[in-house]
Design an enzyme around this catalytic site. Structure first.
Site, PDB file in Angstrom:
ATOM      1  N   ARG A 211       0.779  -1.221   0.101  1.00  0.00           N
ATOM      2  CA  ARG A 211      -0.043   0.008   0.146  1.00  0.00           C
ATOM      3  C   ARG A 211       0.877   1.227  -0.039  1.00  0.00           C
ATOM      4  O   ARG A 211       0.486   2.175  -0.652  1.00  0.00           O
ATOM      5  CB  ARG A 211      -0.836   0.154   1.262  1.00  0.00           C
TER       6      ARG A 211
ATOM      7  N   CYS B 122      -9.664  -0.078   6.240  1.00  0.00           N
ATOM      8  CA  CYS B 122     -10.928   0.416   6.474  1.00  0.00           C
ATOM      9  C   CYS B 122     -11.066   1.804   7.253  1.00  0.00           C
ATOM     10  O   CYS B 122     -12.029   2.768   7.166  1.00  0.00           O
ATOM     11  CB  CYS B 122     -11.888  -0.489   7.103  1.00  0.00           C
TER      12      CYS B 122
ATOM     13  N   ARG C  64     -10.960  -1.759  19.689  1.00  0.00           N
ATOM     14  CA  ARG C  64     -11.911  -2.579  19.043  1.00  0.00           C
ATOM     15  C   ARG C  64     -13.224  -2.510  20.236  1.00  0.00           C
ATOM     16  O   ARG C  64     -12.928  -2.697  21.565  1.00  0.00           O
ATOM     17  CB  ARG C  64     -11.396  -4.061  19.038  1.00  0.00           C
TER      18      ARG C  64
ATOM     19  N   ASN D 197     -17.184  -0.998   7.462  1.00  0.00           N
ATOM     20  CA  ASN D 197     -15.805  -1.237   7.361  1.00  0.00           C
ATOM     21  C   ASN D 197     -15.580  -2.247   6.329  1.00  0.00           C
ATOM     22  O   ASN D 197     -14.750  -2.266   5.518  1.00  0.00           O
ATOM     23  CB  ASN D 197     -15.242  -1.610   8.600  1.00  0.00           C
ATOM     24  N   THR D 198     -16.503  -3.245   6.035  1.00  0.00           N
ATOM     25  CA  THR D 198     -16.409  -4.460   5.322  1.00  0.00           C
ATOM     26  C   THR D 198     -16.999  -4.095   3.870  1.00  0.00           C
ATOM     27  O   THR D 198     -16.523  -4.653   2.898  1.00  0.00           O
ATOM     28  CB  THR D 198     -16.780  -5.912   5.596  1.00  0.00           C
TER      29      THR D 198
ATOM     30  N   HIS E 129     -17.176   1.252  11.637  1.00  0.00           N
ATOM     31  CA  HIS E 129     -16.125   1.778  12.345  1.00  0.00           C
ATOM     32  C   HIS E 129     -16.380   3.221  12.797  1.00  0.00           C
ATOM     33  O   HIS E 129     -16.783   3.911  11.802  1.00  0.00           O
ATOM     34  CB  HIS E 129     -14.771   1.829  11.739  1.00  0.00           C
TER      35      HIS E 129
ATOM     36  N   LYS F 102      -0.739   2.456  10.244  1.00  0.00           N
ATOM     37  CA  LYS F 102      -1.685   2.320   8.951  1.00  0.00           C
ATOM     38  C   LYS F 102      -2.378   3.579   8.473  1.00  0.00           C
ATOM     39  O   LYS F 102      -2.272   4.406   7.689  1.00  0.00           O
ATOM     40  CB  LYS F 102      -2.589   1.077   8.602  1.00  0.00           C
TER      41      LYS F 102
HETATM   42  N1  LIG Z   1      -7.801  -3.434  10.161  1.00  0.00           N
HETATM   43  C1  LIG Z   1      -8.972  -3.238  10.370  1.00  0.00           C
HETATM   44  C2  LIG Z   1      -9.800  -3.897   9.057  1.00  0.00           C
HETATM   45  C3  LIG Z   1     -11.138  -3.236   8.443  1.00  0.00           C
HETATM   46  O1  LIG Z   1     -12.326  -3.572   8.744  1.00  0.00           O
HETATM   47  C4  LIG Z   1      -9.708  -3.644  11.431  1.00  0.00           C
HETATM   48  O2  LIG Z   1      -8.967  -4.510  12.181  1.00  0.00           O
HETATM   49  O3  LIG Z   1     -10.775  -3.258  12.064  1.00  0.00           O
END
Ligand SMILES: N[C@@H](CC=O)C(=O)O
Length: 346
Positions: free
Chosen positions: A111, A150, A235, A324-325, A242, A205
């Site tokens: 990337r 994402c 998380r 996110n997906t 997200h 990232k």
């Molecule tokens: N790296 C991200 C992937 C995106 O959905 C995450 O861990 O949430």
């Protein structure tokens, strides 16, 4: 004329989202599905444990899954979408590129390479010009284009909109859904009744990819955006979507009204899977939005939402959200594939 597409890593969580989003696509037709050796030769229905909320399209369920090797994919396939784990992608994508394939990839590897376009079609479509540089450097006829992570995609459209006011510094804290960790990535024992204040590699990232996306391209070289970006990633037990809280320093000190207008008016892309409006902005009357469950599916999961815009001592604060997906992974690669077609690369 239909564009024949293949999906590398078709049985995983993002691979399944590709299949969902490609169902009924106006130009792309799925012609190849690949997965690991153990799935090769099985029908898709046998190979994949389907976890998306819509049904597997019947013709896909009966398709045979091939191995993830260039020999197993016909030369008639015009475009490959890649959702391979990056450890596999870094080995396998170059083999497909050397065989002349064009890949729109969601995988992490490459990337940040100087000759690989990292694009969001609404933000930096001009970076596709790097493909010429890449072909000269690498000596292949194929082309590799990447979409960002994402959590980066969730905030960058809002930053691009605010950059007209002189973006100096960004401090972002994320609340990321469990689907971002992939299937069984975070166990129920770890995440229920909990929040985990660490996602390996995620902060760097966000900090680097966002500056590449917002940077310039002079036809030969990329330059990184000069702002400072600091990220803290967490998380939480939501399934998809997200949510991110940002504090941004802007040289021109816009009012919240001006910032909301810049986000609302930021132009979209004229591509089949692009949302009509890139950023949905909530006003002062709905300070508790966006929310993951309520807002992640706007415009088929392809729209970004923002809200809670308010002034601080040095700039603004606000929240933003994306699926996110979808917008953050398969939908992002799909849009990049549409951009490649629009730009005449396919
Ligand atoms: N790296 C991200 C992937 C995106 O959905 C995450 O861990 O949430």
């Amino acid at each position: 004329m239909a564009v024949q597409v293949g999906i590398l890593g078709a049985t995983g969580a993002v691979g399944q989202r590709f299949i969902q989003l490609l169902d009924g696509h106006p130009t792309f037709e799925i012609a190849a599905l690949t997965a690991s050796e153990s799935s090769a030769g099985k029908t898709y229905r046998e190979a994949a444990k389907w976890r998306v909320e819509t049904q597997i399209p019947e013709e896909i369920a009966e398709m045979e899954v091939g191995a993830t090797t260039p020999e197993a994919v016909s030369d008639d396939v015009d475009l490959l979408f890649s959702s391979l784990p990056s450890s596999v992608a870094s080995e396998v994508e170059p083999e497909f590129l050397e065989a002349g394939h064009i890949i729109s990839s969601n995988s992490l590897n490459d990337r940040m390479a100087d000759d690989v376009p990292l694009t969001i079609p609404e933000i930096n479509p001009d970076h596709l010009g790097l493909i010429e540089v890449q072909r000269d450097n690498r000596g292949w006829d194929g082309a590799l284009i990447k979409n960002p992570n994402c959590s980066t995609i969730t905030m960058v459209p809002t930053l691009a909109a605010l950059d007209e006011f002189g973006l100096d510094r960004v401090d972002v804290t994320t609340l990321q859904a469990v689907s971002g960790a992939g299937y069984s990535g975070v166990t129920s024992m770890e995440i229920i009744d909990n929040a985990i204040p660490h996602i390996g590699g995620e902060e760097s990232k966000m900090e680097s990819e966002s500056r590449k996306l917002l940077g310039g391209f002079d036809g030969a070289e990329l330059s990184m955006h000069e702002s400072t970006v600091n990220a803290s990633c967490n998380r939480i037990p939501t399934l998809d979507g997200h949510l991110e809280s940002l504090f941004v320093d802007l040289a021109d000190e816009p009012t919240p009204e001006e910032a909301r207008a810049a986000m609302r008016e930021y132009p979209g892309a004229d591509l089949p899977s692009a949302p009509e409006q890139l950023i949905h902005v909530f006003g002062d009357d709905e300070p508790d939005r966006p929310q993951p469950r309520m807002d992640r599916s706007r415009e088929n999961g392809m729209q970004i939402s923002a809200g809670g815009v308010a002034s601080t001592d040095s700039g603004l604060k606000y929240n933003c959200l994306a699926h996110n997906t979808i917008r953050g992974a398969a939908g992002a690669s799909l849009l990049n594939g549409e951009l490649l077609v629009e730009g005449g690369w396919i």
